[in-house]
Enzyme design. Structure first.
Site, PDB file in Angstrom:
ATOM      1  N   ARG A 118       0.873  -1.170   0.000  1.00  0.00           N
ATOM      2  CA  ARG A 118       0.000   0.000   0.000  1.00  0.00           C
ATOM      3  C   ARG A 118       0.913   1.223   0.000  1.00  0.00           C
ATOM      4  O   ARG A 118       2.053   1.165   0.470  1.00  0.00           O
ATOM      5  CB  ARG A 118      -0.870   0.016   1.266  1.00  0.00           C
ATOM      6  CG  ARG A 118      -1.838  -1.142   1.365  1.00  0.00           C
ATOM      7  CD  ARG A 118      -2.562  -1.134   2.721  1.00  0.00           C
ATOM      8  NE  ARG A 118      -3.494  -2.245   2.800  1.00  0.00           N
ATOM      9  CZ  ARG A 118      -3.219  -3.425   3.347  1.00  0.00           C
ATOM     10  NH1 ARG A 118      -2.031  -3.652   3.889  1.00  0.00           N
ATOM     11  NH2 ARG A 118      -4.136  -4.374   3.378  1.00  0.00           N
ATOM     12  N   LYS A 121      -2.069  -2.191   7.378  1.00  0.00           N
ATOM     13  CA  LYS A 121      -3.489  -1.965   7.652  1.00  0.00           C
ATOM     14  C   LYS A 121      -3.942  -2.901   8.762  1.00  0.00           C
ATOM     15  O   LYS A 121      -3.596  -4.072   8.767  1.00  0.00           O
ATOM     16  CB  LYS A 121      -4.300  -2.212   6.373  1.00  0.00           C
ATOM     17  CG  LYS A 121      -5.729  -1.764   6.472  1.00  0.00           C
ATOM     18  CD  LYS A 121      -6.388  -1.842   5.113  1.00  0.00           C
ATOM     19  CE  LYS A 121      -7.823  -1.393   5.189  1.00  0.00           C
ATOM     20  NZ  LYS A 121      -8.461  -1.472   3.871  1.00  0.00           N
ATOM     21  N   HIS A 131      -2.223   2.746  -6.219  1.00  0.00           N
ATOM     22  CA  HIS A 131      -2.736   1.497  -5.652  1.00  0.00           C
ATOM     23  C   HIS A 131      -2.907   0.420  -6.729  1.00  0.00           C
ATOM     24  O   HIS A 131      -2.922  -0.770  -6.424  1.00  0.00           O
ATOM     25  CB  HIS A 131      -4.055   1.742  -4.911  1.00  0.00           C
ATOM     26  CG  HIS A 131      -4.416   0.668  -3.939  1.00  0.00           C
ATOM     27  ND1 HIS A 131      -3.736   0.484  -2.749  1.00  0.00           N
ATOM     28  CD2 HIS A 131      -5.358  -0.304  -3.985  1.00  0.00           C
ATOM     29  CE1 HIS A 131      -4.265  -0.543  -2.103  1.00  0.00           C
ATOM     30  NE2 HIS A 131      -5.250  -1.045  -2.839  1.00  0.00           N
ATOM     31  N   ARG A 154      -0.378  -2.318  -6.595  1.00  0.00           N
ATOM     32  CA  ARG A 154      -0.663  -3.400  -5.635  1.00  0.00           C
ATOM     33  C   ARG A 154      -1.623  -4.410  -6.259  1.00  0.00           C
ATOM     34  O   ARG A 154      -1.423  -5.618  -6.139  1.00  0.00           O
ATOM     35  CB  ARG A 154      -1.251  -2.797  -4.357  1.00  0.00           C
ATOM     36  CG  ARG A 154      -1.619  -3.798  -3.282  1.00  0.00           C
ATOM     37  CD  ARG A 154      -2.016  -3.028  -2.022  1.00  0.00           C
ATOM     38  NE  ARG A 154      -2.794  -3.813  -1.101  1.00  0.00           N
ATOM     39  CZ  ARG A 154      -2.275  -4.635  -0.187  1.00  0.00           C
ATOM     40  NH1 ARG A 154      -0.965  -4.785  -0.090  1.00  0.00           N
ATOM     41  NH2 ARG A 154      -3.055  -5.307   0.629  1.00  0.00           N
ATOM     42  N   TYR A 195      -9.298 -10.790  -6.732  1.00  0.00           N
ATOM     43  CA  TYR A 195      -8.316 -10.842  -7.808  1.00  0.00           C
ATOM     44  C   TYR A 195      -8.594 -11.971  -8.792  1.00  0.00           C
ATOM     45  O   TYR A 195      -8.037 -11.984  -9.882  1.00  0.00           O
ATOM     46  CB  TYR A 195      -6.897 -10.957  -7.236  1.00  0.00           C
ATOM     47  CG  TYR A 195      -6.545  -9.717  -6.457  1.00  0.00           C
ATOM     48  CD1 TYR A 195      -6.266  -8.521  -7.112  1.00  0.00           C
ATOM     49  CD2 TYR A 195      -6.541  -9.713  -5.070  1.00  0.00           C
ATOM     50  CE1 TYR A 195      -5.985  -7.369  -6.406  1.00  0.00           C
ATOM     51  CE2 TYR A 195      -6.262  -8.564  -4.355  1.00  0.00           C
ATOM     52  CZ  TYR A 195      -5.985  -7.392  -5.032  1.00  0.00           C
ATOM     53  OH  TYR A 195      -5.719  -6.251  -4.344  1.00  0.00           O
ATOM     54  N   HIS A 216      -3.978  -9.454   3.873  1.00  0.00           N
ATOM     55  CA  HIS A 216      -5.441  -9.497   3.997  1.00  0.00           C
ATOM     56  C   HIS A 216      -5.841 -10.383   5.170  1.00  0.00           C
ATOM     57  O   HIS A 216      -5.352 -11.504   5.286  1.00  0.00           O
ATOM     58  CB  HIS A 216      -6.078 -10.060   2.724  1.00  0.00           C
ATOM     59  CG  HIS A 216      -5.982  -9.153   1.546  1.00  0.00           C
ATOM     60  ND1 HIS A 216      -6.102  -9.593   0.248  1.00  0.00           N
ATOM     61  CD2 HIS A 216      -5.790  -7.804   1.461  1.00  0.00           C
ATOM     62  CE1 HIS A 216      -5.985  -8.567  -0.580  1.00  0.00           C
ATOM     63  NE2 HIS A 216      -5.789  -7.476   0.133  1.00  0.00           N
TER      64      HIS A 216
END
Length: 159
Positions: free
Chosen positions: A9, A36, A101, A104, A136, A127
């Protein structure tokens, strides 16, 4: 290059410290601190990126942040990284390029297209839930068109 090569990120790439580069042959990873959700994780450090970062370090000698702000007393601002990305896109003639982004997303999609399993991609991206990584799947088109039909996998069956 770092954002794409490691699937970071923008806030994560800006916050990298020189000490987050683990270049021992048996490690070859980047440590992402407080990504995150406040979670630490490790992601890929490609040999090509390492070579580029070493050249950058030789000319700039950044400390402690890998990409410091202009004053050198803190990390680069996210908006500065975004502006640098936009300038690079314009210099490359990519007038309608999406934001940083996208790098990524491209990292994850390209790994999936290369056959990397979803769990590994989930961990590299940080994640918490596989459902986030599953998005994805629709981006990796060759997974559909490049898949062999199960009929082709069967031994010759008599008619």
């Amino acid at each position: 290059m770092t954002t794409y090569a490691a699937g970071l990120r923008v806030s994560e790439v800006c916050a990298l410290h020189v000490s987050d580069i683990e270049s021992a042959p048996d490690r070859m990873c980047l440590k992402v601190r407080q990504g995150k959700g406040g979670q630490d994780r490790y992601t890929l450090l490609s040999p090509r990126l390492l070579e580029t970062l070493r050249l950058y370090w030789q000319t700039s000698r950044p400390r402690p942040w890998l990409f410091p702000n202009k004053a050198g007393d803190g990390p680069m601002n996210d908006q500065t990284a975004q502006r640098m990305y936009r300038a690079a896109c314009e210099a490359a003639g990519l007038a309608n390029a999406a934001g940083i982004h996208t790098l990524r997303h491209s990292f994850a999609t390209h790994l999936l297209e290369a056959g990397v399993d979803l769990h590994t991609i989930q961990r590299l991206l940080g994640h918490g839930h596989i459902s986030t990584t599953l998005r994805y799947l629709h981006l990796a088109r060759n997974r559909l068109t490049g898949t062999t039909s199960p009929l082709e996998l069967l031994d010759s069956v008599p008619a």
